[in-house]
Design an enzyme around this catalytic site. Sequence first.
Site, PDB file in Angstrom:
ATOM      1  N   THR D  15       0.842  -1.203   0.000  1.00 61.72           N
ATOM      2  CA  THR D  15       0.000   0.000   0.000  1.00 61.72           C
ATOM      3  C   THR D  15       0.878   1.254   0.000  1.00 61.72           C
ATOM      4  O   THR D  15       2.063   1.180   0.313  1.00 61.72           O
ATOM      5  CB  THR D  15      -0.897   0.029   1.251  1.00 61.72           C
ATOM      6  N   ASP D  16       0.283   2.386  -0.350  1.00 60.59           N
ATOM      7  CA  ASP D  16       1.005   3.647  -0.246  1.00 60.59           C
ATOM      8  C   ASP D  16       0.175   4.641   0.562  1.00 60.59           C
ATOM      9  O   ASP D  16      -0.852   4.273   1.111  1.00 60.59           O
ATOM     10  CB  ASP D  16       1.338   4.204  -1.639  1.00 60.59           C
ATOM     11  N   ARG D  17       0.620   5.876   0.648  1.00 58.86           N
ATOM     12  CA  ARG D  17      -0.060   6.792   1.563  1.00 58.86           C
ATOM     13  C   ARG D  17      -1.423   7.268   1.062  1.00 58.86           C
ATOM     14  O   ARG D  17      -2.130   7.966   1.769  1.00 58.86           O
ATOM     15  CB  ARG D  17       0.851   7.974   1.933  1.00 58.86           C
TER      16      ARG D  17
END
Lengths: 138, 138, 138, 138
Positions: D15-17
């Site tokens: 996942t990313d931000r």
Amino acid sequence: MFISETEIIVRYAETDRMGIVHHSNYPIWFEAARTDFIKNLGMSYSKIEERGFMLPLIELTCRYKGAARYEDRLIVKTCIRQMSYTRVTFYYEVFKCCDNSLITTGETVHAWTNKNLKPVNIKKHAPDIFELLNKAVL
Amino acid sequence: MFISETEIIVRYAETDRMGIVHHSNYPIWFEAARTDFIKNLGMSYSKIEERGFMLPLIELTCRYKGAARYEDRLIVKTCIRQMSYTRVTFYYEVFKCCDNSLITTGETVHAWTNKNLKPVNIKKHAPDIFELLNKAVL
Amino acid sequence: MFISETEIIVRYAETDRMGIVHHSNYPIWFEAARTDFIKNLGMSYSKIEERGFMLPLIELTCRYKGAARYEDRLIVKTCIRQMSYTRVTFYYEVFKCCDNSLITTGETVHAWTNKNLKPVNIKKHAPDIFELLNKAVL
Amino acid sequence: MFISETEIIVRYAETDRMGIVHHSNYPIWFEAARTDFIKNLGMSYSKIEERGFMLPLIELTCRYKGAARYEDRLIVKTCIRQMSYTRVTFYYEVFKCCDNSLITTGETVHAWTNKNLKPVNIKKHAPDIFELLNKAVL
């Protein structure tokens, strides 16, 4: 003590030019194994985060004893080694399926925090989560 | 003691859904910093591998004290903590440029091996490489 | 047309067992180059997100013409190829510094969205951001 | 036409931000799915490389239609779209298990090469490998 098992098939992208798995993948596998561990306890880490609690890593140790290669089937065995109101320590062992050899061991220490990464006492704020994980240590 | 400094700009892909850098990136940054360290000594790790020697990780420790975020400028300070004929221990400190705070420390222990990942005595087989790194410890 | 340049030093972790950079790293480098591009225009993508706008990828193309290896110095040249009120298309060329050869080209198409990933008209909601990027196309 | 299915559980590190899977993970999942595809045909890509043949990517396309999140169960459906004596084109569709929605499609074009990344005619040098994959197109 509750122990959960997670299968990993080594991906090509996880190898490096030595021909073996790059060491930075083990912490990612530990995390996938942690996700499984919590799910196998009947909870989910996504749900824990939805309730406003996080478990960021504060310490990581890996000991590399052997090499895994592309397409290898591995098993990560995961357990909780220590539990307090504010911290959890997970322990991992990675085995190669083909010969059952232990190739890596690891430990991750986590702090319970709220969404702003401020420490919280999980026993106080979510006794059910505390109990579930604490039961797994015994 | 020789200390080298490596700048890292946090990439979007390195963040996770907590909004901070995922912990698995620090070992990768340590490695980039190690590459720099050796280059700054006047050698290159590529050349060392061309000569038939490798430095696989056998132990990794990270202590996470703070969080880095997307676009943050970081400095990794790298030094050699210990040197023997068969092993090297590197030590790392990661600082945030904006406030000079120490956010992570790490240590990696490496074994000298040949291309087949068999241990070698580097002092015996490549005294020049041994001397170069050993000089950096003092 | 505004073109920005970003230096990349190939990390060991970015190689695979073919001995070359794994193809999945180029999209990550494109993103780092995009971050630079926007910063070089005098804005920052972090700030754009703070204002509530996001630019998720909706299409990605890479053409791999050559191989990069560990410790190679690369330059990513980045420009905006197309701009509408709702989309931006970036174009990238990756060159090897040692011989100036073009090793990869890429294109990414992005949609302007709000924090909930719903499409927005950026010209209407943030005319300054639209103008800044639009100016870079000419 | 032979179609293989590969299950992916989204890892936290992926996942990313934005809270969703970072786009650079899809090419890695396509590759894991390709590994499965070949294994399901009764061969293994490791074995193909042991015989001296490689399939480096020369072109990659992804179309992102939806977002996957941490702990999501996904299915990657993989098939061969085109086969010649020197190239193979794979096609992928990624579905979310919870609602069977199509979130990403992709295509990868590969060239047959020897260990030195020089093009080879696979029909001529390894007719059995060519036949196995070619049969899967029909």
